[in-house]
Write a protein that holds these residues in place. Structure first.
Motif, short mmCIF file in Angstrom:
data_model
loop_
_atom_site.label_atom_id
_atom_site.label_comp_id
_atom_site.label_asym_id
_atom_site.label_seq_id
_atom_site.Cartn_x
_atom_site.Cartn_y
_atom_site.Cartn_z
N ASN A 82 0.82 -1.21 0.00
CA ASN A 82 0.00 0.00 0.00
C ASN A 82 0.86 1.27 0.00
O ASN A 82 0.45 2.32 -0.51
CB ASN A 82 -0.95 0.01 1.20
N LYS A 83 2.08 1.17 0.53
CA LYS A 83 2.96 2.34 0.57
C LYS A 83 3.42 2.77 -0.81
O LYS A 83 3.76 3.93 -1.03
CB LYS A 83 4.16 2.04 1.48
N LYS A 88 -0.37 8.88 -4.78
CA LYS A 88 -1.06 8.60 -6.03
C LYS A 88 -2.57 8.48 -5.80
O LYS A 88 -3.01 8.02 -4.74
CB LYS A 88 -0.54 7.32 -6.67
N VAL A 89 -3.33 8.86 -6.79
CA VAL A 89 -4.76 8.60 -6.82
C VAL A 89 -4.94 7.29 -7.58
O VAL A 89 -4.36 7.11 -8.66
CB VAL A 89 -5.52 9.73 -7.55
N TYR A 90 -5.71 6.35 -7.02
CA TYR A 90 -5.84 5.07 -7.72
C TYR A 90 -7.20 4.41 -7.50
O TYR A 90 -7.95 4.75 -6.58
CB TYR A 90 -4.70 4.12 -7.34
N VAL A 91 -7.49 3.49 -8.41
CA VAL A 91 -8.74 2.73 -8.39
C VAL A 91 -8.43 1.30 -7.99
O VAL A 91 -7.42 0.73 -8.42
CB VAL A 91 -9.41 2.76 -9.77
N GLY A 124 -2.95 5.61 -10.72
CA GLY A 124 -2.70 4.18 -10.86
C GLY A 124 -3.95 3.34 -10.63
O GLY A 124 -5.03 3.85 -10.39
N VAL A 125 -3.75 2.03 -10.74
CA VAL A 125 -4.82 1.05 -10.53
C VAL A 125 -4.24 -0.10 -9.71
O VAL A 125 -3.08 -0.48 -9.91
CB VAL A 125 -5.39 0.51 -11.86
N ALA A 126 -5.03 -0.64 -8.79
CA ALA A 126 -4.64 -1.81 -8.02
C ALA A 126 -5.66 -2.91 -8.27
O ALA A 126 -6.82 -2.78 -7.87
CB ALA A 126 -4.55 -1.49 -6.53
N SER A 127 -5.24 -3.98 -8.96
CA SER A 127 -6.12 -5.10 -9.28
C SER A 127 -5.65 -6.33 -8.50
O SER A 127 -4.50 -6.75 -8.64
CB SER A 127 -6.08 -5.40 -10.78
N PHE A 128 -6.56 -6.88 -7.69
CA PHE A 128 -6.22 -8.05 -6.87
C PHE A 128 -6.98 -9.27 -7.39
O PHE A 128 -8.21 -9.26 -7.47
CB PHE A 128 -6.61 -7.81 -5.41
N THR A 129 -6.25 -10.32 -7.73
CA THR A 129 -6.92 -11.53 -8.18
C THR A 129 -7.50 -12.29 -6.99
O THR A 129 -6.87 -12.38 -5.93
CB THR A 129 -5.98 -12.45 -8.95
N ASN A 198 -3.45 10.17 -0.04
CA ASN A 198 -3.06 9.84 1.33
C ASN A 198 -3.57 8.47 1.77
O ASN A 198 -3.44 8.11 2.94
CB ASN A 198 -3.55 10.92 2.29
N GLY A 199 -4.17 7.73 0.85
CA GLY A 199 -4.63 6.38 1.17
C GLY A 199 -6.03 6.31 1.74
O GLY A 199 -6.43 5.26 2.26
N PHE A 200 -6.82 7.39 1.64
CA PHE A 200 -8.19 7.38 2.15
C PHE A 200 -9.16 7.00 1.04
O PHE A 200 -8.99 7.40 -0.11
CB PHE A 200 -8.58 8.75 2.71
N ILE A 201 -10.20 6.24 1.42
CA ILE A 201 -11.25 5.89 0.47
C ILE A 201 -12.18 7.09 0.32
O ILE A 201 -12.65 7.64 1.31
CB ILE A 201 -12.04 4.67 0.96
N ARG A 202 -12.42 7.49 -0.91
CA ARG A 202 -13.22 8.68 -1.18
C ARG A 202 -14.33 8.37 -2.18
O ARG A 202 -14.23 7.43 -2.97
CB ARG A 202 -12.34 9.80 -1.74
#
Length: 247
Positions: A82-83, A88-91, A124-129, A198-202
């Motif tokens: 997560n660091k 970055k702003v990400y989905v 960016g984007v974070a995709s978790f299988t 900053n890692g907050f869900i918005r």
């Protein structure tokens, strides 16, 4: 020219000289210290990138919800946490490469979003299988190439199954489960989560002033609505990404 006129010019010159002696050094000092720029320039204020947008923070027990700590391996074999996304702003999405139903549509929408933000190094984007037993880094790499993933901040991640399911179901409340009767053997949410620098869900708010929390990721902008008649939210997601990039 009369003496009276000469006296008038002399008086005006004297006033200008006094003004310069008293006030100009003070103005120069304020400009040098940045006070005029910070406090009095309306154009600079309009371009201020530190202001918080109107997007809501998702609160749990009156505390803004942050992305839980995670550590997985991406399609290139690198450890991603997560660091790595801070600043970055990400989905965020949960998917699996053999998904025969909603995943191809979700990732086609994410590709369209990716292409809309080319050149933004802080997106960016974070995709978790949710099928890590099959979705190895090599499989994820092939999948990324197939769909046209080019953003270096788009990580398709695999790792410990329990950790992934805990992250999904408890960390984000985005439903995932193994289900033999489901197409492909898994069930999962078709929603995206949006994360700020900053890692907050918005998220944006609905008509009643409540956070929508997640963005529907299945219907495309071109489709306008999904199978249930609900309007697409990809366009809203793109608008809100822009807002967070400007925070």
């Amino acid at each position: 020219m009369s003496k009276k006129t000469n006296y008038s010019y002399i008086g005006i010159a004297f006033i200008i000289l006094v003004f310069g002696i008293i006030f100009i050094p003070k103005i120069i000092d304020r400009v040098s210290s940045g006070d005029v720029i910070r406090n009095e320039s309306r154009s600079d204020f309009a371009n201020d990138k530190t202001a918080t947008s109107d997007l809501a923070f998702i609160e749990i027990n009156n505390e803004p919800k942050k992305v839980p700590a995670f550590s997985f391996i991406n399609q290139n074999g690198d450890i991603i946490t997560n660091k790595d996304y801070l600043g970055k702003v990400y989905v965020i999405e949960f998917f699996f490469t053999t998904c025969p139903t909603i995943c191809p549509r979700m990732n086609a929408n994410l590709i369209q979003i990716q292409n809309s933000f080319k050149g933004f190094e802080n997106f960016g984007v974070a995709s978790f299988t949710i099928n890590p037993d099959y979705d190895t880094p090599e499989v994820l790499k092939k999948y990324a190439d197939q769909y046209g993933v080019t953003n270096p901040n788009w990580h398709l991640m695999t790792g410990d199954k329990d950790a992934i399911y805990k992250l999904s179901n408890e960390g984000f409340n985005l439903y995932t489960a193994e289900e033999d009767q489901a197409a492909g053997g898994f069930e999962h949410s078709g929603n995206f989560a949006l994360i700020d620098k900053n890692g907050f869900i918005r998220s944006r708010k609905d008509q009643f002033g409540n956070p929508i929390i997640y963005y529907r990721g299945i219907a495309s902008e071109a489709e306008k609505v999904d199978e249930d008649g609900a309007p697409e939210e990809i366009s809203a997601l793109k608008e809100d990404i822009k807002k967070l990039l400007n925070e």
